[in-house]
Design an enzyme around this catalytic site. Structure first.
Site, PDB file in Angstrom:
ATOM      1  N   SER A  36      -1.393   1.030   0.009  1.00 54.52           N
ATOM      2  CA  SER A  36      -1.543  -0.380   0.383  1.00 54.52           C
ATOM      3  C   SER A  36      -1.944  -1.180  -0.849  1.00 54.52           C
ATOM      4  CB  SER A  36      -2.619  -0.526   1.456  1.00 54.52           C
ATOM      5  OG  SER A  36      -2.995  -1.883   1.539  1.00 54.52           O
ATOM      6  N   HIS A  61       3.092  -0.361   1.123  1.00 53.63           N
ATOM      7  CA  HIS A  61       2.567  -1.103   2.274  1.00 53.63           C
ATOM      8  C   HIS A  61       2.017  -2.445   1.792  1.00 53.63           C
ATOM      9  CE1 HIS A  61       0.737  -1.331   6.333  1.00 53.63           C
ATOM     10  NE2 HIS A  61      -0.281  -1.924   5.724  1.00 53.63           N
ATOM     11  N   ASP A  63       0.225  -6.023   2.873  1.00 57.48           N
ATOM     12  CA  ASP A  63      -0.579  -6.643   3.928  1.00 57.48           C
ATOM     13  C   ASP A  63      -0.534  -8.161   3.818  1.00 57.48           C
ATOM     14  OD1 ASP A  63      -1.835  -4.386   5.354  1.00 57.48           O
ATOM     15  OD2 ASP A  63      -2.591  -3.901   3.347  1.00 57.48           O
ATOM     16  N   MET A  65      -1.766 -11.630   5.339  1.00 60.20           N
ATOM     17  CA  MET A  65      -2.836 -12.187   6.189  1.00 60.20           C
ATOM     18  C   MET A  65      -2.871 -13.705   6.039  1.00 60.20           C
ATOM     19  SD  MET A  65      -5.887  -9.497   5.396  1.00 60.20           S
ATOM     20  CE  MET A  65      -5.582  -7.758   5.059  1.00 60.20           C
ATOM     21  N   HIS A  94       3.318  -5.504   6.699  1.00 59.75           N
ATOM     22  CA  HIS A  94       2.401  -5.543   7.841  1.00 59.75           C
ATOM     23  C   HIS A  94       1.933  -6.991   8.017  1.00 59.75           C
ATOM     24  CE1 HIS A  94      -1.861  -4.108   9.371  1.00 59.75           C
ATOM     25  NE2 HIS A  94      -1.223  -4.833  10.260  1.00 59.75           N
ATOM     26  N   MET A 165      -3.832   0.825  13.985  1.00 58.82           N
ATOM     27  CA  MET A 165      -4.911   0.466  13.062  1.00 58.82           C
ATOM     28  C   MET A 165      -6.107   1.388  13.312  1.00 58.82           C
ATOM     29  SD  MET A 165      -3.821  -2.020  11.200  1.00 58.82           S
ATOM     30  CE  MET A 165      -5.355  -2.232  10.311  1.00 58.82           C
ATOM     31  N   GLY A 170      -7.958  -6.815   8.410  1.00 55.45           N
ATOM     32  CA  GLY A 170      -8.494  -7.936   7.640  1.00 55.45           C
ATOM     33  C   GLY A 170      -8.946  -7.564   6.238  1.00 55.45           C
ATOM     34  N   PHE A 171      -9.443  -6.356   6.070  1.00 55.90           N
ATOM     35  CA  PHE A 171      -9.995  -5.989   4.760  1.00 55.90           C
ATOM     36  C   PHE A 171      -9.738  -4.508   4.456  1.00 55.90           C
ATOM     37  CE2 PHE A 171     -12.419  -9.491   6.454  1.00 55.90           C
ATOM     38  CZ  PHE A 171     -12.403 -10.390   5.395  1.00 55.90           C
ATOM     39  N   GLY A 172      -9.580  -4.232   3.168  1.00 56.75           N
ATOM     40  CA  GLY A 172      -9.501  -2.842   2.733  1.00 56.75           C
ATOM     41  C   GLY A 172     -10.915  -2.279   2.606  1.00 56.75           C
ATOM     42  N   GLY A 173     -10.994  -0.983   2.417  1.00 53.16           N
ATOM     43  CA  GLY A 173     -12.283  -0.352   2.108  1.00 53.16           C
ATOM     44  C   GLY A 173     -13.213  -0.127   3.282  1.00 53.16           C
ATOM     45  N   ASP A 203      -3.246   3.209   9.685  1.00 54.05           N
ATOM     46  CA  ASP A 203      -3.662   2.296   8.612  1.00 54.05           C
ATOM     47  C   ASP A 203      -5.162   2.000   8.690  1.00 54.05           C
ATOM     48  OD1 ASP A 203      -3.919   0.252   6.764  1.00 54.05           O
ATOM     49  OD2 ASP A 203      -2.577  -1.150   7.794  1.00 54.05           O
ATOM     50  N   GLY A 204      -5.879   2.400   7.643  1.00 56.71           N
ATOM     51  CA  GLY A 204      -7.282   2.019   7.516  1.00 56.71           C
ATOM     52  C   GLY A 204      -8.222   3.200   7.350  1.00 56.71           C
ATOM     53  N   GLY A 205      -8.896   3.232   6.193  1.00 59.58           N
ATOM     54  CA  GLY A 205      -9.939   4.235   5.974  1.00 59.58           C
ATOM     55  C   GLY A 205      -9.429   5.650   5.750  1.00 59.58           C
ATOM     56  N   GLY A 225      -5.189   2.574   0.942  1.00 56.61           N
ATOM     57  CA  GLY A 225      -5.463   1.488  -0.009  1.00 56.61           C
ATOM     58  C   GLY A 225      -6.470   1.924  -1.051  1.00 56.61           C
TER      59      GLY A 225
HETATM   60  C1  DX5 Z   1      -6.412  -3.731   6.558  1.00 59.12           C
HETATM   61  C2  DX5 Z   1      -5.050  -3.428   6.011  1.00 59.12           C
HETATM   62  C3  DX5 Z   1      -4.931  -2.095   5.369  1.00 59.12           C
HETATM   63  C4  DX5 Z   1      -5.833  -1.873   4.175  1.00 59.12           C
HETATM   64  C5  DX5 Z   1      -6.148  -0.415   4.119  1.00 59.12           C
HETATM   65  O1  DX5 Z   1      -6.326  -4.831   7.412  1.00 59.12           O
HETATM   66  O2  DX5 Z   1      -4.079  -3.478   7.025  1.00 59.12           O
HETATM   67  O3  DX5 Z   1      -3.578  -1.825   5.015  1.00 59.12           O
HETATM   68  O4  DX5 Z   1      -5.286  -2.256   2.962  1.00 59.12           O
HETATM   69  O5  DX5 Z   1      -7.048  -0.205   3.097  1.00 59.12           O
HETATM   70  P1  DX5 Z   1      -7.977   1.077   3.081  1.00 59.12           P
HETATM   71  O6  DX5 Z   1      -7.112   2.264   2.919  1.00 59.12           O
HETATM   72  O7  DX5 Z   1      -8.870   0.828   1.924  1.00 59.12           O
HETATM   73  O8  DX5 Z   1      -8.730   1.091   4.401  1.00 59.12           O
HETATM   74 ZN    ZN Z   2      -2.021  -2.759   6.573  1.00 64.49          ZN
END
Ligand code: DX5
Ligand code: ZN
Length: 246
Positions: A36, A61, A63, A65, A94, A165, A170-173, A203-205, A225
């Site tokens: 991502s 990927h 993102d 927003m 996405h 999800m 909304g956010f990475g990490g 997707d996520g974490g 990501g």
């Molecule tokens: C969050 C995004 C994800 C995000 C994942 O809303 O859709 O694609 O970038 O990042 P990580 O892998 O750090 O959770």
């Molecule tokens: Zn995503």
């Protein structure tokens, strides 16, 4: 718009996008790593995209927003178009935006190969999916962690992938929400029982430490990501991720 040459690594590389297909036997479906870009260094976006491509990514990927559907604002079609010029990797776009239908043309023309829209953002999922397909792009539906699998039922026959999800969008990490594993298992069962030709993306974490359990639960495409971009050796990390999913 989608070009078949990008799907060299896909399950059905030679079929036109609109051809209904059945998945081959489970063992032959290739699992995919989808970095991502959200967690990349945007001051060196071109280098970052090339680096993950060379490091062995299968899909990119992206993102999107809008500051309404989710609190964050990221990229639009212009950046997708720029990235499309840099890489032959399939672009997995996405859309975390309200009224996604309004922007499908723009994202298709920018070079999206897959477009996923949130079930929570669409009043008529069937119509949105049909429109994505007409644009020669592979359609997918995304569900937030709290959204029931039931929302997918009207379109399970029409889509190429479901994106579950495993964090709130909304956010990475953020940290992987463990209850996602059961949700993946339930979806996998529905897909297998009905022989739906679609893949499960998560997707996520996701990181080296937990990708194995996501894969065992039934994930096919893994969005990663921070788990890639915050490491120093992308190639080594992607190699380790792939080893974990065997
Ligand atoms: C969050 C995004 C994800 C995000 C994942 O809303 O859709 O694609 O970038 O990042 P990580 O892998 O750090 O959770
Ligand atoms: Zn995503």
């Amino acid at each position: 718009m989608a070009s078949d040459r990008k799907f060299r690594n896909d399950t059905h590389p030679t079929l036109p996008l609109e051809t209904p297909v059945r998945l081959p036997a489970k063992e032959t479906v290739l699992k995919k790593i989808a970095p991502s870009v959200l967690s990349a260094d945007f001051s060196r976006l071109g280098d970052e995209v090339r680096a993950v491509a060379e490091a062995g990514a299968d899909v990119l990927h992206l993102d999107v927003m809008d500051g309404h559907f989710v609190p964050n604002i990221t990229i639009g079609p212009l950046v997708v178009e720029g990235i499309n010029k840099l890489t032959s990797l399939p672009l997995d776009v996405h859309l975390m935006i309200e009224n996604p239908e309004r922007y499908l043309d723009s994202f298709a023309h920018a070079g999206s190969d897959w477009i996923t829209v949130h079930a929570e953002a669409c009043s008529n999922l069937k119509r949105v999916v049909k429109k994505i397909r007409q644009l020669n792009v592979r359609p997918g539906i995304v569900l937030k962690p709290s959204t029931s699998l039931k929302s997918l039922f009207p379109v399970l026959d029409d889509i190429d992938l479901v994106l579950l999800m495993s964090v709130n969008p909304g956010f990475g990490g953020q940290s992987f929400i463990p209850s996602t594993l059961k949700k993946i298992e339930r979806l996998k069962k529905i897909i297998d029982q009905n022989r739906y030709p679609l893949e499960i993306e998560v997707d996520g974490g996701i990181k080296v430490e937990n990708i194995r359990e996501v894969s065992i639960a039934g994930g096919d495409i893994f969005v990663v990501g921070t788990g890639i971009f915050k490491t120093h050796d992308y190639r080594g990390t992607i190699h380790k991720l792939r080893e974990e999913i065997g």
